[in-house]
Design an enzyme around this catalytic site. Structure first.
Site, PDB file in Angstrom:
ATOM      1  N   LEU A  85      15.968  -3.848 -57.574  1.00  0.00           N
ATOM      2  CA  LEU A  85      15.448  -2.536 -57.975  1.00  0.00           C
ATOM      3  C   LEU A  85      14.080  -2.258 -57.359  1.00  0.00           C
ATOM      4  CD1 LEU A  85      16.530  -2.542 -61.741  1.00  0.00           C
ATOM      5  CD2 LEU A  85      17.751  -1.601 -59.754  1.00  0.00           C
ATOM      6  N   SER A  86      13.744  -2.999 -56.313  1.00  0.00           N
ATOM      7  CA  SER A  86      12.562  -2.735 -55.482  1.00  0.00           C
ATOM      8  C   SER A  86      11.245  -2.949 -56.206  1.00  0.00           C
ATOM      9  CB  SER A  86      12.619  -1.310 -54.907  1.00  0.00           C
ATOM     10  OG  SER A  86      13.730  -1.177 -54.062  1.00  0.00           O
ATOM     11  N   THR A 100      21.943   1.040 -44.520  1.00  0.00           N
ATOM     12  CA  THR A 100      22.007   2.064 -43.470  1.00  0.00           C
ATOM     13  C   THR A 100      20.626   2.405 -42.939  1.00  0.00           C
ATOM     14  OG1 THR A 100      21.910   3.779 -45.171  1.00  0.00           O
ATOM     15  CG2 THR A 100      24.106   3.129 -44.396  1.00  0.00           C
ATOM     16  N   ASP A 101      19.573   2.104 -43.699  1.00  0.00           N
ATOM     17  CA  ASP A 101      18.247   2.607 -43.333  1.00  0.00           C
ATOM     18  C   ASP A 101      17.742   2.002 -42.031  1.00  0.00           C
ATOM     19  OD1 ASP A 101      17.968   0.155 -44.669  1.00  0.00           O
ATOM     20  OD2 ASP A 101      16.127   0.752 -45.717  1.00  0.00           O
ATOM     21  N   TYR A 120      20.104 -11.652 -44.750  1.00  0.00           N
ATOM     22  CA  TYR A 120      19.710 -10.262 -44.568  1.00  0.00           C
ATOM     23  C   TYR A 120      19.420  -9.980 -43.096  1.00  0.00           C
ATOM     24  CZ  TYR A 120      17.274  -5.836 -45.266  1.00  0.00           C
ATOM     25  OH  TYR A 120      16.901  -4.531 -45.197  1.00  0.00           O
ATOM     26  N   SER A 151       9.158  -5.253 -55.434  1.00  0.00           N
ATOM     27  CA  SER A 151       8.155  -5.570 -54.404  1.00  0.00           C
ATOM     28  C   SER A 151       7.659  -4.307 -53.729  1.00  0.00           C
ATOM     29  CB  SER A 151       8.732  -6.538 -53.369  1.00  0.00           C
ATOM     30  OG  SER A 151       9.868  -5.993 -52.725  1.00  0.00           O
ATOM     31  N   GLY A 196      13.508  -9.303 -58.854  1.00  0.00           N
ATOM     32  CA  GLY A 196      14.628  -9.978 -58.223  1.00  0.00           C
ATOM     33  C   GLY A 196      15.977  -9.359 -58.497  1.00  0.00           C
ATOM     34  N   ALA A 197      16.000  -8.169 -59.101  1.00  0.00           N
ATOM     35  CA  ALA A 197      17.263  -7.552 -59.508  1.00  0.00           C
ATOM     36  C   ALA A 197      17.768  -6.520 -58.510  1.00  0.00           C
ATOM     37  CB  ALA A 197      17.107  -6.898 -60.878  1.00  0.00           C
ATOM     38  N   ASP A 207      13.048   1.794 -49.635  1.00  0.00           N
ATOM     39  CA  ASP A 207      12.500   1.436 -50.944  1.00  0.00           C
ATOM     40  C   ASP A 207      11.102   1.998 -51.148  1.00  0.00           C
ATOM     41  OD1 ASP A 207      14.844   0.081 -51.167  1.00  0.00           O
ATOM     42  OD2 ASP A 207      13.968  -1.922 -51.036  1.00  0.00           O
TER      43      ASP A 207
END
Length: 380
Positions: free
Chosen positions: A127-128, A38-39, A223, A130, A124-125, A174
């Site tokens: 959970l941000s 949504t962001d 994406y 990066s 890579g999970a 994120d």
């Protein structure tokens, strides 16, 4: 994983390689309770910071305008950023190269340093990890320059790194929650006004992050296709963003795929706002139902779930004490999140770990409290 382990490892490794670090910068990963994809449509989300950090122990070791950047990380690798062949760095390092280049473009000296980087965030999970790396690096370099940016300013630069350097057209969620979270609270994020409102989670609720052990690379065509679809739908409706669309508007979107994508955004924005009300009222069952609906929408309308995610969500929903479960983050693989009654957490985790079975993968579960956003200063 215990909060602080990445910080300690980063400092100890720096001392073993070089000397004493000048700066310690940490930034947490995040899990999104509801409000995914949504962001970038100016919508709403409800993320929270995790008790897992990426930590950078840092010292100036060269000319701040031209000097080499040296990185040592057990989890990521070793790297030098020289300014001459930075396009050839591995994927994870593009986030650091982007931070250096964009700060320099803003007139902030960003070279001539050495750092050790450690993380407790599963990479890579979803959970941000990066975003946490970007926020920690930005804050370290701002601290060296004597600058104190607000969380939203840090987040904007991190988003630019993703969009302009990494090549992923992601939103700002994120980086913003990593930079600006309040301990003990999730954050109601309005991605149009860029406000972040601390939202307490009731004490009788537990947030359980569930790693499917499946992985994907987010910076791919899937994406960007989703974002393009949302933008086309908004143009079809004559709107700046799908944030302004209503459910009745959806019938005017002639392309079936774009209409389903838009339906997810419109209904997800509403679910976020109602979920905040449910949490405030202590209505955990109501909040959990909204999380279930969110996953179904992400799976069926937005089509960003994945087989491992669907399996673990189905398992979680049947486990003791589960009030709701959904995929979280960009999707396709990685993590899901469950809302569980505190009295049933142990039974829930045992049951999910025992019954999750997807393509030979073994799940990992963490019971997480909402944690504080990024911090920077001199190491103790």
């Amino acid at each position: 994983m215990v909060q602080g382990t990445a910080i300690r490892r980063a400092i100890d490794t720096f001392r073993g390689l070089w000397d004493e670090p000048d700066v310690l910068s940490r930034a947490p990963g995040r899990v999104n309770l509801i409000g995914d994809h949504t962001d970038y449509s100016d919508g709403f989300a409800l993320p929270m910071a995790l008790p897992f950090d990426t930590a950078i122990a840092f010292a100036t070791t060269g000319d701040t305008g031209t000097g080499v950047v040296r990185i040592h990380s057990v989890g990521f690798g070793e790297l030098e950023i020289t300014g001459s062949d930075d396009d050839d760095v591995p994927g994870w390092a593009r986030h650091l190269v982007g931070v250096v280049e964009l700060l320099e473009a803003d007139g902030i000296a960003a070279r001539g340093w050495s750092a050790t980087i450690e993380t407790d965030i599963p990479t890579g999970a979803g959970l941000s990890s990066s975003a946490a790396l970007e926020v920690a690096a930005i804050n370290a370099l701002l601290h060296r320059a004597g600058l104190d940016w607000s969380p939203i300013e840090v987040a904007r630069l991190g988003q630019r790194v993703e969009n302009e350097v990494v090549g992923l057209q992601s939103g700002i969620m994120d980086q913003y929650i990593s930079a600006g979270a309040v301990e003990g609270h999730a954050g109601l994020m309005d991605c149009r006004t860029l406000s972040l409102t601390p939202t307490p989670i009731p004490s009788d609720a537990a947030i359980v992050v569930m790693d499917t052990d499946t992985r994907r690379v987010l910076a791919d065509v899937a994406y960007d296709d989703r974002r393009s679809s949302c933008e086309r739908a908004a143009r079809r409706l004559g709107l700046d963003a799908l944030r302004d669309a209503t459910f009745a508007d959806l019938a005017r979107i002639t392309d079936e795929t774009d209409r389903r994508r838009a339906r997810h955004v419109v209904t997800e924005n509403e679910r976020v706002l109602v979920a905040v009300e449910r949490f405030a009222a202590g209505d955990l069952a109501g909040a959990g139902t909204l999380m279930n609906l969110s996953h179904d929408s992400l799976r069926d309308d937005f089509e960003v779930s994945g087989p491992g995610l669907d399996v673990i969500v189905d398992v979680a929903r049947d486990a003791p004490g589960c009030l709701g479960a959904r995929m979280t983050g960009g999707g396709f693989a990685g993590c899901a999140v469950a809302l569980v009654g505190c009295d049933d957490v142990e039974a829930f985790t045992v049951d999910v770990l025992d019954r999750y079975d997807f393509d030979g993968h073994t799940a990992r579960l963490w019971v997480c409290e909402p944690s504080a956003g990024a911090s920077v200063g001199r190491p103790e």
